[in-house]
Scaffold this motif. Structure first.
Motif, mmCIF file in Angstrom:
data_model
loop_
_atom_site.group_PDB
_atom_site.id
_atom_site.type_symbol
_atom_site.label_atom_id
_atom_site.label_comp_id
_atom_site.label_asym_id
_atom_site.label_seq_id
_atom_site.Cartn_x
_atom_site.Cartn_y
_atom_site.Cartn_z
ATOM 1 N N TYR A 37 -3.899 4.885 0.319
ATOM 2 C CA TYR A 37 -2.593 4.375 -0.107
ATOM 3 C C TYR A 37 -2.613 3.873 -1.545
ATOM 4 O O TYR A 37 -1.595 3.912 -2.224
ATOM 5 C CB TYR A 37 -2.086 3.300 0.855
ATOM 6 N N LEU A 41 -0.097 5.396 -4.251
ATOM 7 C CA LEU A 41 0.685 4.550 -5.140
ATOM 8 C C LEU A 41 0.509 4.978 -6.600
ATOM 9 O O LEU A 41 1.493 5.123 -7.333
ATOM 10 C CB LEU A 41 0.270 3.084 -4.964
ATOM 11 N N LEU A 92 6.092 5.996 -3.020
ATOM 12 C CA LEU A 92 5.736 4.722 -3.644
ATOM 13 C C LEU A 92 6.119 3.562 -2.720
ATOM 14 O O LEU A 92 5.318 2.639 -2.503
ATOM 15 C CB LEU A 92 6.438 4.592 -4.992
ATOM 16 N N CYS A 96 3.517 0.933 -0.928
ATOM 17 C CA CYS A 96 3.682 -0.522 -1.058
ATOM 18 C C CYS A 96 3.770 -1.182 0.311
ATOM 19 O O CYS A 96 3.160 -2.232 0.544
ATOM 20 C CB CYS A 96 4.914 -0.839 -1.896
ATOM 21 N N HIS A 97 4.519 -0.565 1.222
ATOM 22 C CA HIS A 97 4.648 -1.107 2.582
ATOM 23 C C HIS A 97 3.283 -1.128 3.285
ATOM 24 O O HIS A 97 2.912 -2.138 3.900
ATOM 25 C CB HIS A 97 5.654 -0.281 3.385
ATOM 26 N N ALA A 100 1.005 -3.771 1.636
ATOM 27 C CA ALA A 100 1.450 -5.126 1.949
ATOM 28 C C ALA A 100 1.120 -5.483 3.397
ATOM 29 O O ALA A 100 0.701 -6.615 3.694
ATOM 30 C CB ALA A 100 2.951 -5.277 1.682
#
Length: 114
Positions: A37, A41, A92, A96-97, A100
Motif C-alpha cells: 500500500y 500510494l 490513492l 490512505c484508508h 490508516a
C-alpha cells in the motif's frame, strides 16, 4: 520548445520511475508484501501529479494542442484523460484508508495477558 522539453522530461520520469514502480507494486500485491500500500500510494500520487501538470500545462497554453470540437475536446481529451485522474485518485484514497487502518491497529493499546 519549452512544452516539448517538459513533455519529454515528464515522460522520461514516467518510463524510468513510474513504470518500474508500477510493476514492483503489482508484484508486491501478488506476494502480499507489507509495503504494497505504500507503493500504491507513491505510484498513484506520482501519476496524479503528472496528470495535473499535463492538464495545467495544456490550460496555460490555451488548449492549443487539443481539437476544439466539443465532442473531441470533452469526450476524448477531457473524458479519456480524466480516467488517468480518477483511477489513481481512487487508488490513492484506498492506500490512505488501508494505511490508516493499519496504523490505527498498531496504535491501539496492547493488553497484557496474565
Amino acid at each position: 520548445s519549452r512544452s516539448d522539453d517538459f513533455t519529454v522530461a515528464m515522460e522520461t520520469v514516467t518510463a524510468w520511475a513510474w513504470g518500474p514502480l508500477s510493476f514492483l507494486t503489482f508484484l508486491a500485491f501478488l506476494r502480499q508484501h507489507p509495503a504494497r500500500y505504500v507503493l500504491q500510494l507513491i505510484v498513484s500520487l506520482g501519476q496524479l501529479y503528472g496528470d495535473v501538470l499535463y492538464f495545467a500545462t495544456e490550460a496555460r497554453a490555451g488548449w492549443t494542442h487539443s481539437d476544439p470540437r466539443p465532442l473531441y475536446f470533452w469526450g476524448y481529451f477531457v473524458g479519456l484523460n480524466g480516467v488517468w485522474l480518477l483511477v489513481p485518485g481512487l487508488l490513492l484514497l484506498d492506500a490512505c484508508h488501508q494505511l490508516a487502518t493499519a496504523q490505527r491497529g498498531h496504535d491501539r493499546p496492547r493488553h497484557k495477558a496474565h
